[in-house]
Each structure stands twice: as structure tokens, then as C-alpha cells.
Design an enzyme around this catalytic site. Structure first.
Site, PDB file in Angstrom:
ATOM      1  N   CYS A   2      32.705 -12.142 -16.567  1.00 37.20           N
ATOM      2  CA  CYS A   2      31.728 -12.448 -15.522  1.00 37.20           C
ATOM      3  C   CYS A   2      32.211 -13.683 -14.773  1.00 37.20           C
ATOM      4  CB  CYS A   2      30.327 -12.724 -16.041  1.00 37.20           C
ATOM      5  SG  CYS A   2      29.595 -11.331 -16.875  1.00 37.20           S
ATOM      6  N   ARG A  27      37.395 -11.273 -13.269  1.00 34.83           N
ATOM      7  CA  ARG A  27      36.639 -11.606 -14.485  1.00 34.83           C
ATOM      8  C   ARG A  27      35.643 -10.516 -14.871  1.00 34.83           C
ATOM      9  NH1 ARG A  27      37.036 -17.269 -15.441  1.00 34.83           N
ATOM     10  NH2 ARG A  27      35.222 -17.166 -16.791  1.00 34.83           N
ATOM     11  N   TRP A  74      30.837  -8.358 -15.960  1.00 36.83           N
ATOM     12  CA  TRP A  74      31.502  -7.524 -16.959  1.00 36.83           C
ATOM     13  C   TRP A  74      30.415  -7.253 -17.998  1.00 36.83           C
ATOM     14  CZ3 TRP A  74      32.790  -7.614 -22.203  1.00 36.83           C
ATOM     15  CH2 TRP A  74      33.791  -6.718 -22.600  1.00 36.83           C
ATOM     16  N   ASN A 100      27.229 -16.513 -17.137  1.00 32.29           N
ATOM     17  CA  ASN A 100      28.458 -16.011 -17.743  1.00 32.29           C
ATOM     18  C   ASN A 100      28.404 -16.408 -19.219  1.00 32.29           C
ATOM     19  OD1 ASN A 100      31.779 -17.452 -17.767  1.00 32.29           O
ATOM     20  ND2 ASN A 100      31.162 -15.467 -18.497  1.00 32.29           N
ATOM     21  N   GLY A 101      28.499 -15.427 -20.116  1.00 38.18           N
ATOM     22  CA  GLY A 101      28.440 -15.744 -21.550  1.00 38.18           C
ATOM     23  C   GLY A 101      27.465 -14.795 -22.249  1.00 38.18           C
ATOM     24  N   GLU A 488      54.276  -5.447 -26.158  1.00 35.76           N
ATOM     25  CA  GLU A 488      53.771  -5.923 -24.873  1.00 35.76           C
ATOM     26  C   GLU A 488      53.974  -4.855 -23.786  1.00 35.76           C
ATOM     27  OE1 GLU A 488      51.903  -8.004 -23.637  1.00 35.76           O
ATOM     28  OE2 GLU A 488      52.502  -8.337 -21.571  1.00 35.76           O
ATOM     29  N   LYS A 492      51.001  -3.141 -21.589  1.00 34.30           N
ATOM     30  CA  LYS A 492      50.964  -3.131 -20.120  1.00 34.30           C
ATOM     31  C   LYS A 492      50.649  -1.726 -19.617  1.00 34.30           C
ATOM     32  CE  LYS A 492      50.506  -6.383 -19.262  1.00 34.30           C
ATOM     33  NZ  LYS A 492      50.437  -7.413 -20.214  1.00 34.30           N
ATOM     34  N   GLU A 495      46.998  -0.735 -20.451  1.00 32.30           N
ATOM     35  CA  GLU A 495      45.988  -1.483 -19.703  1.00 32.30           C
ATOM     36  C   GLU A 495      45.791  -0.959 -18.287  1.00 32.30           C
ATOM     37  OE1 GLU A 495      45.928  -6.146 -20.931  1.00 32.30           O
ATOM     38  OE2 GLU A 495      47.783  -5.449 -20.067  1.00 32.30           O
ATOM     39  N   HIS A 511      58.734   6.166 -40.059  1.00 34.44           N
ATOM     40  CA  HIS A 511      57.622   6.196 -41.015  1.00 34.44           C
ATOM     41  C   HIS A 511      56.327   6.665 -40.357  1.00 34.44           C
ATOM     42  CE1 HIS A 511      60.207   4.323 -43.932  1.00 34.44           C
ATOM     43  NE2 HIS A 511      60.514   3.400 -43.047  1.00 34.44           N
ATOM     44  N   LYS A 609      39.835 -10.283 -17.259  1.00 32.55           N
ATOM     45  CA  LYS A 609      40.951 -11.202 -17.463  1.00 32.55           C
ATOM     46  C   LYS A 609      40.624 -12.252 -18.517  1.00 32.55           C
ATOM     47  CE  LYS A 609      44.807 -13.176 -15.715  1.00 32.55           C
ATOM     48  NZ  LYS A 609      45.750 -12.361 -16.473  1.00 32.55           N
TER      49      LYS A 609
HETATM   50  C1  G6P Z   1      42.300 -10.193 -22.007  1.00 32.12           C
HETATM   51  C2  G6P Z   1      43.248  -9.950 -20.850  1.00 32.12           C
HETATM   52  C3  G6P Z   1      44.683  -9.962 -21.370  1.00 32.12           C
HETATM   53  C4  G6P Z   1      44.969 -11.266 -22.093  1.00 32.12           C
HETATM   54  C5  G6P Z   1      43.955 -11.518 -23.213  1.00 32.12           C
HETATM   55  C6  G6P Z   1      44.087 -12.923 -23.787  1.00 32.12           C
HETATM   56  O1  G6P Z   1      42.315  -9.110 -22.860  1.00 32.12           O
HETATM   57  O2  G6P Z   1      42.961  -8.716 -20.219  1.00 32.12           O
HETATM   58  O3  G6P Z   1      45.566  -9.843 -20.257  1.00 32.12           O
HETATM   59  O4  G6P Z   1      46.252 -11.218 -22.634  1.00 32.12           O
HETATM   60  O5  G6P Z   1      42.634 -11.403 -22.700  1.00 32.12           O
HETATM   61  O6  G6P Z   1      43.774 -13.837 -22.765  1.00 32.12           O
HETATM   62  P1  G6P Z   1      44.185 -15.345 -22.782  1.00 32.12           P
HETATM   63  O7  G6P Z   1      43.616 -15.900 -21.495  1.00 32.12           O
HETATM   64  O8  G6P Z   1      43.550 -15.959 -23.986  1.00 32.12           O
HETATM   65  O9  G6P Z   1      45.655 -15.426 -22.812  1.00 32.12           O
END
Ligand code: G6P
Length: 614
Positions: A2, A27, A74, A100-101, A488, A492, A495, A511, A609
Site C-alpha cells: 500500500c 506498492r 495491496w 499502510n500496514g 533468482e 524473475k 514473478e 533427484h 514491491k
Molecule cells: C517482495 C518483492 C521482491 C523482493 C522482496 C524482498 O517480494 O516483490 O522483489 O525481493 O519483497 O524485498 P526487500 O525490499 O526486503 O529486498
């Protein structure tokens, strides 16, 4: 998650709020809304879905006023809908709040308020805040309209709330006044010429003013032409006015179609910025922010790294680097797991928390837990002044500039860069020789230009994406330093393109995942010419033998024969630095596949994010 933004000044609030929400949309984007004060009336406009819906509604029926609050959501409590969209208003429409929270005790408060006759109109936890404010406002001796009452009512309401919040409240009773408060969720005050802003981060503020105040937990701020900050004990406090380090252009997309692509292409510079002034000619690193003296660094017996998402994978690369260069045992934990078990921490355990945003709730909680148990906790953060950066005993900033694309890219390479410097520093105090240190520094200094070379392969990677985009399952394999990169790369793709992908240590494939391999499941293999090259070649043979298609990321010195269907050649570097290069083609591959599948790259479904809830 949010985003909140608020404005009070002389300009048209609607435009500033909508533009501000655009900067905060990363956000959360389940719904958005604004509430603008017009004379002694509050005008509420909300819409379900992305910001464009709200923008359209406001274009059809504009609201003219100089004071207002805005929110992009969100969803946590209650589905995405107009009724659950913020701002939430009191029953008489005289008070509105954005939040927000999470209010953890909202159901108890709600039950009490319902008994008192309040009728709730949403399923959110937030709505209790505005009803509490309204109730206390009316109950105050000077209630009913005298200036100053709103602040008192908000302050009273805050004492009943448990959980995390950044909030801003506006009332029809007090024209020109905004009251903000934070506990656990971020809130930044922007100080302009005859105007003031409040927002979840600096992105919506920077185009209006460079001057900001990062509020502390439990601060409340009243904006009334000027501003006054009070702490939990209701005592007025002074907080430093700071200058935002980056410009408005840095939070703009420029000529790139998406923030994610812009951020991928920024990496030669962002890695350079993470290195700047930190590499010393004698093959070690200078990291002043750690706030630890050499003696303290020498006495560390164990390191724990806690993080989430992409930051977690950067942490895994860090584990390999620190163990190899310094010999200190390292464990990397998901912050969400760390906080709920009983980790063994002694006074010689050093904890690193890694977070791009510096606001991830689980990482923040892990940091607090580690501190509680007596550990020294250091942060690796990108966002200056963020909660994690402020609560740690010291740390290292990434200096990667604002990262807006929800899928993290440049933060990863900067995190790995910083972790390399930390490993170098610890290593040179222990078992890394000056020669080895200098070799690493020399190789590190070349990385920005080598990333530039990889970016020139964008068209090749795009054409590979075209051929593989319709597959629904992918496997990513890597060994050693490139095992976390495989994870990673898979993250990507998941996501932003919603394709199922798994990252595995290459040898572990036999395995389990090998059972899945056929011509419909492409495998991305990271195979630089390091000590594990021959082993990875064998793993590729195993895929090939089962009819699987292979996309290989390798360097010019390697000879893959005819094993790969597509080969992406990256420059050669020391094996410990390969993650800084091998991840870049994976970012581009995920990006192009997602664009070709028509996915919303910068704001993928269900994600946010900055995850400020558990
Ligand atoms: C969310 C984002 C990711 C990020 C993760 C950790 O899931 O979508 O892209 O890696 O949070 O975020 P941070 O700000 O703690 O690195």
C-alpha cells in the site's frame, strides 16, 4: 505494501495526489482512491483496479481543492473492491483516513464499535481507525470544530491500535490540516515552499521538494501551514530535515517502456555506484557505515544473513563469498523463518539483514529478534532512511537509486557487489592474501563494463525469448556461485510472466526434477568455465538425453559443443564474481518473455514491491 500520499498547500491537490500515487503504484494496485477537502466538505473518489481507473474517474468528475489524501492498495483484509478501497470515512463523512500496514486488534475494536452502533461499510482492518478518530473527536471537551481537536483525537485513537501503520487523517472540521502517524510502516514528510507532503516513500515527493523528514516510529505529525512532530509521550520532538539524494528524473521511466528494463540497463552505473570509494589499492574494502572496529570484526565467529525474495538469493551468494574469503561460517535464512524459531545467537554472532526497500516486515522483525538476543545487526539496504537502515547498528547502502519495478534487478547486483566487498574486508583480516585481494578488486572494477557488454546482447536474448515464450514450465540450473543465480532467474520468470519455474543446484536435478524433463520443459543452464564446468556439462548431457531444450549462459572460454539449443556468451570473470554477470541475461530473458506474453511487467499480479505485512 500500500502506498499513501497526502498534500496540503496552495496547489491543486488532485493532480499532485494522482501523480504521487503513480509513483507509489509499485506498492500495490488492487484499488486506489483520494479524499480531497473542499471548504468544509470531504470529497471521496475511489476505484477498483489499477490507478488508471481512478485517474479516469477524476478526469470525468474533477475535484478542486488544496488539501487531500490518497492511497493505492495491496489487499490484505477484504477483497479488492470499491468498498474496501481507501480512503475510509467516518459515518458522517467528516473524517477520512489512508493506512499502510495491518491493525492486528481490529476485530476487537470493531466489535466494541459495533456494539456502540457504528455501521461498518468495508471488510478492512483500516476502517476502525476512522471510526475511533470520529468517536474521540466528538468526545473531546472542545469537540465539534475547534482547531487542534483532530490531533488530539488521532493521538487518542493511536493508543488503541496494535500492529503496524502509517496513516494520514483529514477532517472536514479542520480545513487545511492533515495529521500523520507511523508505527512500523514508513511515513516521510516533504517540506516544500508553502506546501507540505506526507508519503510512504520519497518517490512522490522528490519532484516537488528535496527536503524531507523521515518520521520515527510512534511519531505523530500535524500539518497546518507549518508542521509539528510529537512522540509517543506527546512531547514535541525535532527530527532532522534531510536532502533527498536522487532527482525526479531517477524515478521517471525515461525512454524505456518499463521501469524493469530501465533498471536492468542501469546496472553498469548502479554497480559502479555500489563500488565507488570502497575498493582500496591494497586489495581490501572500506565500508565505513559498518560502525565496527577491526577488533570487533576479527572476533566474529559466525554470520547469519536474513532476507526475503531476491535479497535472500543475494544473501546465498554472500554466504559462498564470505565463507570462501574469510572462513567464517555463514547461514542464510528466510527472515520469516528466522523470526519464529529460536536461532542460536552469541555475542560473537554477526547478523546481516538484506533488504532493498528496508521496509520488509519479516526482515524488520528478524532484525529486532536478533537484536533482542544480543547480536550486532548490520543492514544492507538501498532505501536511505528506511526502517531497517535506521534500526540496525550499522550497515552498507547500495546506492543503486530508486528501484520501482516490482521485480528486483539492479538491487540484486548491488547487493552482491556489497557482499563481495564485505567478504573481501573480512577475508583480508583473516585468510585472503593481498595478492588475491588485489586480483578480486581488479576483477570487480571491470564488472560495470562487462555488464555493458552483456546488455548489448539484448536483441539476441529477445529472439530467444520469442522461441520459448509459450512453454509453461522451466528449470534453471547452476552450481556453486551460480546456484543462487539459478533460483533468482527462476524467481524473475515466475514473478513477471506467471510461468512456473524452478531453480535447482545442477547436480540435484537427478533427484527429482529430471522426471519432468521433456521437449516441453526448457532448461536454462548457467555454465561458466570455472572448476565446476565439466560437472555442469554432464548435467546438460542428462537434459539433452531426455529431449530437453537448453538455453546456456556461459563465457567465451567454454566449449559447450552442440549441447545447447541457444547459447548466450557473457564475458569472463573470476568464478566468485560470475553471479554479477550471469544474472543479467536471466533478467532480460524473463523481461522479454513477460512482455511477449502480454504481462504487466512493472506491476505483476498479486505482488508488491515492499511487503510491509507478515
Ligand atoms: C517482495 C518483492 C521482491 C523482493 C522482496 C524482498 O517480494 O516483490 O522483489 O525481493 O519483497 O524485498 P526487500 O525490499 O526486503 O529486498
Amino acid at each position: 505494501m500500500c502506498g499513501i500520499v497526502a498534500y496540503t498547500g496552495k496547489r491543486n491537490a488532485q493532480q499532485i495526489l494522482v501523480e504521487g500515487l503513480r509513483k507509489l503504484e509499485y506498492r500495490g494496485y488492487d484499488s486506489s482512491g483520494v479524499c480531497i477537502q473542499v471548504g468544509e466538505k470531504l470529497n471521496l473518489v475511489r476505484a477498483k483496479g489499477k490507478l488508471v481507473e481512478l485517474d479516469n474517474a477524476l478526469k470525468t468528475a474533477p475535484v478542486t481543492g488544496n488539501v487531500g489524501i490518497g492511497h493505492t492498495r495491496w489487499a490484505t483484509h477484504g477483497a479488492p473492491s470499491v468498498a474496501n478501497a481507501h480512503p475510509h470515512t467516518s459515518e458522517d463523512g467528516k473524517f477520512a483516513v489512508v493506512h499502510n500496514g495491518i491493525i492486528e486488534n481490529y476485530s476487537i475494536i470493531k466489535a466494541v464499535l459495533e456494539k456502540e452502533g457504528v455501521v461498518f461499510r468495508s471488510e478492512t482492518d483500516t476502517e476502525v481507525i476512522v471510526h475511533l478518530v470520529s468517536k474521540f473527536y466528538k468526545a473531546l471537551p472542545n469537540g465539534g470544530g475547534k482547531p487542534g481537536d483532530l490531533a488530539k483525537a488521532v493521538s487518542e485513537a493511536l493508543t488503541h491500535l496494535e500492529g503496524a501503520f502509517g496513516i494520514v487523517v483529514v477532517s472536514a472540521h479542520e480545513p487545511g490540516v492533515l495529521v500523520g502517524a507511523r508505527r512500523g510502516s514508513p511515513l516521510v514528510l516533504g517540506v516544500g515552499e508553502n506546501e507540505l507532503f506526507l508519503a510512504s516513500d520519497v518517490a512522490p515527493i522528490v519532484e516537488h521538494t528535496q527536503k524531507v523528514v523521515y518520521l520515527d516510529d510512534n511519531d505523530m505529525v500535524v500539518l497546518n501551514g507549518t508542521y509539528k512532530i510529537t512522540n509517543q509521550a506527546n512531547a514535541e520532538v525535532r527530527r532532522e530535515v534531510q536532502n533527498i539524494e536522487f532527482s525526479a528524473e531517477e524515478v521517471a521511466r525515461g525512454n524505456f517502456p518499463h521501469f524493469m528494463l530501465k533498471e536492468i540497463f542501469e546496472q553498469p552505473n548502479t554497480v559502479l555506484n555500489s563500488l565507488r570509494g570502497r575498493v582500496l589499492p591494497d586489495g581490501t574494502a572500506k565500508l565505513q557505515g559498518l560502525n565496527l572496529v577491526t577488533q570487533e570484526l576479527r572476533s566474529i565467529q559466525r554470520i547469519i544473513i536474513a532476507a526475503c525474495g531476491t535479497s535472500f538469493y543475494a544473501g546465498k551468494v554472500g554466504e559462498y563469498l564470505i565463507e570462501e574469503l574469510s572462513g567464517i561460517p555463514v547461514e542464510v535464512e528466510y527472515a520469516s523463518e528466522f523470526r519464529y524459531r529460536n536461532p542460536i545467537i552469541t555475542d560473537r554472532t554477526l547478523v546481516f539483514v538484506i533488504s532493498q526497500s528496508g521496509e520488509t516486515a519479516d526482515t524488520l522483525a528478524a532484525l529486532r529478534e536478533a537484536k533482542q538476543k544480543g547480536a550486532t545487526v548490520l543492514g544492507i539496504c538501498n532505501v536511505v532512511g528506511s526502517s531497517i537502515a535506521r534500526e540496525t547498528d550499522g550497515g552498507v547502502y547500495l546506492h543503486a537509486g530508486p528501484e520501482i519495478g516490482v521485480a528486483s534487478t539492479k538491487a540484486f547486483t548491488s547487493q552482491v557487489t556489497v557482499l563481495t566487498l564485505i567478504a573481501l574486508l573480512l577475508g583480508r583480516m583473516r585468510r585472503t592474501s593481498p595478492d588475491e585481494g588485489m586480483k578480486i578488486c581488479k576483477a570487480l572494477n571491470k564488472i560495470p563494463d562487462q555488464i555493458k557488454e552483456i546488455l548489448q546482447l539484448n536483441d539476441q536474448i529477445k529472439s530467444i525469448a520469442k522461441e520459448i515464450k509459450d512453454h509453461t514450465n522451466f528449470l534453471f540450473l547452476g552450481r556453486g556461485y551460480n546456484y543462487p543465480v539459478a533460483m533468482e532467474g527462476a524467481l524473475k520468470l515466475k514473478e513477471i510472466s506467471y510461468i512456473h519455474a524452478e531453480g535447482y543446484p545442477a547436480a540435484e536435478m537427478k533427484h527429482g526434477p529430471i522426471a519432468l524433463i521433456d521437449s516441453n520443459m526448457p532448461t536454462v543452464v548457467i555454465a561458466p568455465s570455472d572448476g565446476l564446468f565439466d560437472k555442469v556439462l554432464s548435467n546438460m548431457q542428462e537434459v539433452k538425453a531426455r529431449g530437453g531444450k537448453i538455453i546456456a549462459i556461459t563465457d567465451a572460454e567454454a566449449n559447450l559443443g552442440k549441447l545447447a539449443d541457444w547459447t548466450i556468451i557473457i564475458p569472463k570473470t573470476m568464478h566468485m564474481l560470475t553471479p554479477l554477470l550471469s544474472v543479467v541475461p536471466l533478467q532480460l530473458l524473463a523481461y522479454h518473455v513477460a512482455v511477449m506474453r502480454g504481462c504487466d511487467v512493472d506491476t505483476p499480479r498479486n505482488l508488491a514491491k515492499s511487503v510491509t505485512v507478515e
